[in-house]
Write an enzyme that holds these catalytic residues in place. Structure first.
Site, PDB file in Angstrom:
ATOM      1  N   LYS A  18       0.864  -1.189   0.000  1.00  0.00           N
ATOM      2  CA  LYS A  18       0.000   0.000   0.000  1.00  0.00           C
ATOM      3  C   LYS A  18       0.894   1.230   0.000  1.00  0.00           C
ATOM      4  CE  LYS A  18      -4.409   1.201   0.251  1.00  0.00           C
ATOM      5  NZ  LYS A  18      -5.619   0.544  -0.254  1.00  0.00           N
ATOM      6  N   ASP A  41      -7.093   4.626  -4.370  1.00  0.00           N
ATOM      7  CA  ASP A  41      -7.721   4.473  -3.054  1.00  0.00           C
ATOM      8  C   ASP A  41      -8.303   5.863  -2.765  1.00  0.00           C
ATOM      9  OD1 ASP A  41      -7.852   2.491  -0.582  1.00  0.00           O
ATOM     10  OD2 ASP A  41      -7.358   4.418   0.280  1.00  0.00           O
TER      11      ASP A  41
END
Ligand code: NDP
Length: 455
Positions: A136, A176
């Site tokens: 991430k 995201d």
């Protein structure tokens, strides 16, 4: 050790020591600690069945990222002023495949937030059954109120450092919070320029004209609703006719609304970080998309334009009575008080479109009330699964129809549901999707790590 289910079961000593080891090494990262706790809480029976996991210190290895990158992101605003942000990429675990996970641009981003998201991503990606590892990234940059030109300059500066760490067999980011189609375009453009290669498989969420997949935009929201539908079917119910509340009004929220409406539900509320709107007739999806996707306006504008809708500033969207709740905004947005309100109002199912939106205490309230509960690492895995479908299409230089991509998504969500259900039953907790998701994801990663030796 603050395990949420302390009262439910004794923990394996390997679980206890791994948690304490992680907490000591990461003292100022509450979200990361919470995410680790939520997984380890369910792993004691798996460690008892597989003593080799503790012997080989699989949990300690899982909690330590393989690599963490932090870098300066300098950029210039429209007035010529220089700003410095911080960029992150945490490459957490690649036992199952290249690191895969989105980029988040939001002022709340720090290393602990990225580590929580990266850790969750390992198990989510394992649950898809596909060959992807977990990672991430993101930045504490706040895109709100910034012009297109500012966003473009920021993305170019961010990618100028990040590009040397990416590759279709190494690390493949996506979107995201705060990173949608526009940002992916600027990021891919800068990668292409620096690498001097048109390498589609290096990032997902691309535009349809340049390597994107149909259904990727819709996938996380659609997937979380399909997962909810499967949970309901298991107890002889359906979404048709249910009253649904969604939090957020971003990518995941909008496409959760769309799919829930397709399946016959009435979605009566959604929100943003300033407040929520209630529309008892059912949200007007075209108006919602116009306001959020085209005009990039606040959700309050919806109530100004729609007769019969009202806007509530601040407050909790979970006060709106519903049968099905889909938290789809951000972490820790649904606490124990909100869970009690939902239970009092008769909620039958909650599925996490967002990552870790439900606090551990709230999960406990919902579990005790026997509410069907789909944890994010299972319910919102449709996004990353469709990213892999995008990579497959890129590798074959082909492009699937919407129908084909959607049927692949539906099959994947059904498989994820069944993997969770099977693992929960195998460990004596039928219907416990939290335990099922944690154990099924963990077993797949752990056995790959064991097979590949001490690395
Ligand atoms: P977007 O940026 O498109 O939308 C985020 C939404 O959540 C906005 O409505 C935003 O409101 C709201 N929000 C953000 N922060 C807060 C906050 N602190 N308090 C209240 N509301 C907030 O993001 P996505 O829809 O892509 O992501 C939403 C969630 O889903 C995240 O948890 C993400 O990690 C998760 N997720 C996303 C995937 C994807 O494919 N996009 C895949 C899997 C999970 P505002 O505009 O006011 O900030």
């Amino acid at each position: 050790m603050p395990f949420s289910s302390e009262a439910r079961r004794d923990h394996h000593p390997g679980v206890r020591s791994a948690y304490e080891h992680m907490a000591r090494r990461n003292p100022d990262e509450p979200e990361f600690q919470q995410a680790v706790l939520e997984v380890l809480d369910d792993l004691s029976p798996a460690l008892t069945r597989h003593p080799e996991y503790a012997e080989q210190r699989i949990l300690e290895r899982l909690c330590e990222p393989e690599r963490q990158l932090m870098f300066r992101v300098p950029w210039r605003d429209d007035q010529g002023q220089v700003h410095i942000n911080r960029g992150f990429r945490v490459e957490f675990n690649s036992a199952l495949g290249p690191y895969k996970g989105g980029l988040r641009f939001h002022p709340s981003v720090d290393l602990g937030v990225i580590k929580f998201l990266g850790f969750e991503q390992i198990f989510k990606n394992a649950l898809t059954g596909m060959n992807i590892g977990g990672g991430k990234g993101g930045s504490d940059f706040d895109p709100k109120g910034r012009s297109d030109a500012e966003i473009e300059r920021f993305c170019q500066s961010f990618m100028t450092e990040l590009h040397r760490h990416l590759g279709e067999h190494t690390d493949v980011p996506a979107g995201d919070i705060g990173v949608g189609a526009r940002e992916i375009g600027y990021l891919f453009g800068q990668y292409r320029r620096l690498a001097n290669r048109w390498e589609a498989g290096v990032i997902t969420g691309k535009g349809l004209e340049w390597g994107g997949s149909r259904v990727r935009t819709e996938a996380t929201g659609y997937g979380s609703v399909l997962f909810t539908q499967r949970m309901l079917e298991r107890v002889g119910k359906a979404l048709d006719g249910q009253r649904v509340v969604v939090s957020g009004s971003g990518n995941v929220a909008i496409y959760s609304v769309e799919k829930a409406q397709h399946l016959g539900a009435t979605v009566v509320a959604c929100s943003d970080s300033a407040g929520y709107v209630v529309d008892d007739k059912g949200l007007d999806l075209d108006l919602l998309k116009q306001i959020k996707e085209v005009e990039r306006e606040r959700i309050s504008v919806y109530a100004e334009r729609r007769v019969g809708a009202r806007y509530v500033e601040g407050g909790s969207v979970w006060d709106v009575p519903c049968d099905v709740a889909l938290p789809s905004a951000t972490q820790n947005e649904l606490d124990a008080d909100a869970a009690r309100v939902l239970v009092r109002n008769g909620v039958i199912a909650v599925a996490e479109g967002a990552n870790m939106p439900t606090t551990p205490e709230a999960v406990q309230v919902l579990r005790e009330a026997k509410v069907l509960f789909g944890p994010g690492k299972a319910a919102n895995a449709g996004g990353v699964a469709t990213s892999v479908l995008e990579m497959r299409q890129n590798a074959r230089r082909t492009s699937w129809s919407f129908q084909h991509a959607e049927s692949e998504l539906a099959e994947t969500m059904s498989d994820i549901h069944d993997r969770c259900e099977e693992a929960a039953e195998r460990y004596g907790a039928p219907g416990d999707y939290v335990l099922g998701a944690n154990v099924a994801g963990f077993e797949r990663v752990a056995s790959a790590m064991l097979a590949q030796g001490l690395i």
